[in-house]
Design an enzyme around this catalytic site. Sequence first.
Site, PDB file in Angstrom:
ATOM      1  CG  ASP A 112       1.745   7.798 -14.546  1.00 17.72           C
ATOM      2  OD1 ASP A 112       0.696   8.361 -14.201  1.00 17.72           O
ATOM      3  OD2 ASP A 112       2.145   6.728 -14.040  1.00 17.72           O
TER       4      ASP A 112
ATOM      5  CG  HIS B 103       0.947   5.301 -10.651  1.00 15.21           C
ATOM      6  ND1 HIS B 103       0.659   5.924 -11.836  1.00 15.21           N
ATOM      7  CD2 HIS B 103      -0.239   4.902 -10.148  1.00 15.21           C
ATOM      8  CE1 HIS B 103      -0.654   5.892 -12.035  1.00 15.21           C
ATOM      9  NE2 HIS B 103      -1.215   5.285 -11.014  1.00 15.21           N
TER      10      HIS B 103
HETATM   11  P1  NAI Z   1     -11.912  -2.146  -9.766  1.00 15.55           P
HETATM   12  O1  NAI Z   1     -12.323  -1.870  -8.371  1.00 15.55           O
HETATM   13  O2  NAI Z   1     -12.889  -2.023 -10.875  1.00 15.55           O
HETATM   14  O3  NAI Z   1     -11.284  -3.612  -9.855  1.00 15.55           O
HETATM   15  C1  NAI Z   1     -10.463  -4.153  -8.864  1.00 15.55           C
HETATM   16  C2  NAI Z   1     -10.795  -5.620  -8.763  1.00 15.55           C
HETATM   17  O4  NAI Z   1      -9.872  -6.222  -7.841  1.00 15.55           O
HETATM   18  C3  NAI Z   1     -12.206  -5.905  -8.239  1.00 15.55           C
HETATM   19  O5  NAI Z   1     -12.888  -6.781  -9.115  1.00 15.55           O
HETATM   20  C4  NAI Z   1     -11.935  -6.562  -6.878  1.00 15.55           C
HETATM   21  O6  NAI Z   1     -12.916  -7.525  -6.533  1.00 15.55           O
HETATM   22  C5  NAI Z   1     -10.592  -7.208  -7.135  1.00 15.55           C
HETATM   23  N1  NAI Z   1      -9.857  -7.602  -5.932  1.00 15.55           N
HETATM   24  C6  NAI Z   1      -9.880  -7.038  -4.697  1.00 15.55           C
HETATM   25  N2  NAI Z   1      -9.095  -7.719  -3.857  1.00 15.55           N
HETATM   26  C7  NAI Z   1      -8.543  -8.728  -4.567  1.00 15.55           C
HETATM   27  C8  NAI Z   1      -7.677  -9.788  -4.233  1.00 15.55           C
HETATM   28  N3  NAI Z   1      -7.194  -9.936  -2.992  1.00 15.55           N
HETATM   29  N4  NAI Z   1      -7.320 -10.656  -5.207  1.00 15.55           N
HETATM   30  C9  NAI Z   1      -7.807 -10.529  -6.458  1.00 15.55           C
HETATM   31  N5  NAI Z   1      -8.669  -9.551  -6.823  1.00 15.55           N
HETATM   32  C10 NAI Z   1      -9.027  -8.661  -5.889  1.00 15.55           C
HETATM   33  O7  NAI Z   1     -10.648  -1.193 -10.024  1.00 15.55           O
HETATM   34  P2  NAI Z   1      -9.945  -0.824 -11.397  1.00 15.55           P
HETATM   35  O8  NAI Z   1     -10.486   0.458 -11.902  1.00 15.55           O
HETATM   36  O9  NAI Z   1      -9.914  -2.004 -12.286  1.00 15.55           O
HETATM   37  O10 NAI Z   1      -8.470  -0.497 -10.851  1.00 15.55           O
HETATM   38  C11 NAI Z   1      -7.676  -1.508 -10.290  1.00 15.55           C
HETATM   39  C12 NAI Z   1      -6.468  -0.919  -9.599  1.00 15.55           C
HETATM   40  O11 NAI Z   1      -5.602  -0.288 -10.536  1.00 15.55           O
HETATM   41  C13 NAI Z   1      -6.798   0.139  -8.550  1.00 15.55           C
HETATM   42  O12 NAI Z   1      -5.931  -0.068  -7.438  1.00 15.55           O
HETATM   43  C14 NAI Z   1      -6.442   1.430  -9.249  1.00 15.55           C
HETATM   44  O13 NAI Z   1      -6.120   2.438  -8.324  1.00 15.55           O
HETATM   45  C15 NAI Z   1      -5.241   0.994 -10.042  1.00 15.55           C
HETATM   46  N6  NAI Z   1      -4.869   1.834 -11.180  1.00 15.55           N
HETATM   47  C16 NAI Z   1      -3.531   1.957 -11.462  1.00 15.55           C
HETATM   48  C17 NAI Z   1      -3.102   2.665 -12.548  1.00 15.55           C
HETATM   49  C18 NAI Z   1      -1.638   2.784 -12.864  1.00 15.55           C
HETATM   50  O14 NAI Z   1      -1.309   3.483 -13.809  1.00 15.55           O
HETATM   51  N7  NAI Z   1      -0.714   2.155 -12.144  1.00 15.55           N
HETATM   52  C19 NAI Z   1      -4.067   3.336 -13.428  1.00 15.55           C
HETATM   53  C20 NAI Z   1      -5.445   3.123 -13.092  1.00 15.55           C
HETATM   54  C21 NAI Z   1      -5.825   2.392 -11.986  1.00 15.55           C
END
Ligand code: NAI
Length: 329
Positions: free
Chosen positions: A159, A187
């Site tokens: 952000d 966030h």
């Molecule tokens: P994604 O869905 O592509 O990847 C998430 C991964 O976490 C998947 O491979 C899934 O299998 C895995 N996963 C689920 N449960 C798990 C567990 N218990 N242990 C280990 N791995 C597990 O999602 P993406 O796009 O990579 O985003 C990941 C997270 O980051 C989301 O929660 C999203 O909202 C968040 N996010 C946060 C941002 C920030 O600025 N703080 C910015 C963008 C996304």
Amino acid sequence: GKAPVKVLITGAAGQIGYALAPRVASGSMLGPDQPVILHLLDIPPAAQSLDGVKMELIDSAFPLLHGVVATTDVEEATKDVEIAIMVGGFPRKAGMERKDVMSKNVSIYKSQASALEKNAKSGVKVLVVANPANTNALILKENAPSIPPENITCLTRLDHNRALGQVAERTGTPVSEVKNVIIWGNHSSSQYPDVAHGTVAGKPITEAVADDAWLKGDFITTVQQRGAAIIKMRGMSSALSAASSACDHIRDWVKGTPSGTWVSMGVFSDGSYGAPKDVVYSFPVECKDGGWKIVQGLQIDEFAAGKLKATGDELVEEKALALECLAEA
Ligand code: NAI
């Protein structure tokens, strides 16, 4: 040469993981002289895809990459790690209530907190990226009492970088000339992107932009809504910029912020600026010697005070919901 540092990435088979792992392996996070061993964790349904990521990391022949552990075992993944980037989480799916998503995620963060506490190196630095990032970090902190609270943070640097980018675009200035914006609070769309103390090439942002209506209006909503806007454009989340910002967060925390500048980090609140205590709240911080300190003494006007309070109230409410979920689990 230096001994390799073990870096955990959870959710490593996901979108952000795919963008983050190569950056860490190529030195964007810890620098060009620091070898790393990547610990990649995901869940069994993603195990094959995770192995594919490992194959590609090997094929990239990154000189700094001294090993890759790809696993679905949280004990193995957390063993001796010095940096833990927690990206794994349960996404919100159509028709799911906010509480359902919260419930899934806080139970993940509760159990991974215990694994980190048991297996990680003492002094481990933890960055939570997965949403709800602030509250996941808080739950992790509550369930890992032997990890110092100041070692557990969440990502609001994306952000922060989005705010820098908006000001740079608006003023036609290289983004490196824009400094000291602040992201306050959660966030989420309640965050307050604050330019009142920032500069463009040494000049106050308010003067360089000279458009108060924009700064108090579209600028704020653009930064607040940027994640949703990227999803709309790409059909996927902002993985590239999230990965890049996660590297920035850890790099500045480990190596320090340049003097006279600060960055935004979600940290365990001491109540500075009237923020609620005992939540993870994004503040302006200066980093030095591997630690961070909230920048003190900034003037908060009435407009800002209202925004700081609203995002703080949301965090208190999220915390209550998270604790309720854990109590029911
Ligand atoms: P994604 O869905 O592509 O990847 C998430 C991964 O976490 C998947 O491979 C899934 O299998 C895995 N996963 C689920 N449960 C798990 C567990 N218990 N242990 C280990 N791995 C597990 O999602 P993406 O796009 O990579 O985003 C990941 C997270 O980051 C989301 O929660 C999203 O909202 C968040 N996010 C946060 C941002 C920030 O600025 N703080 C910015 C963008 C996304």
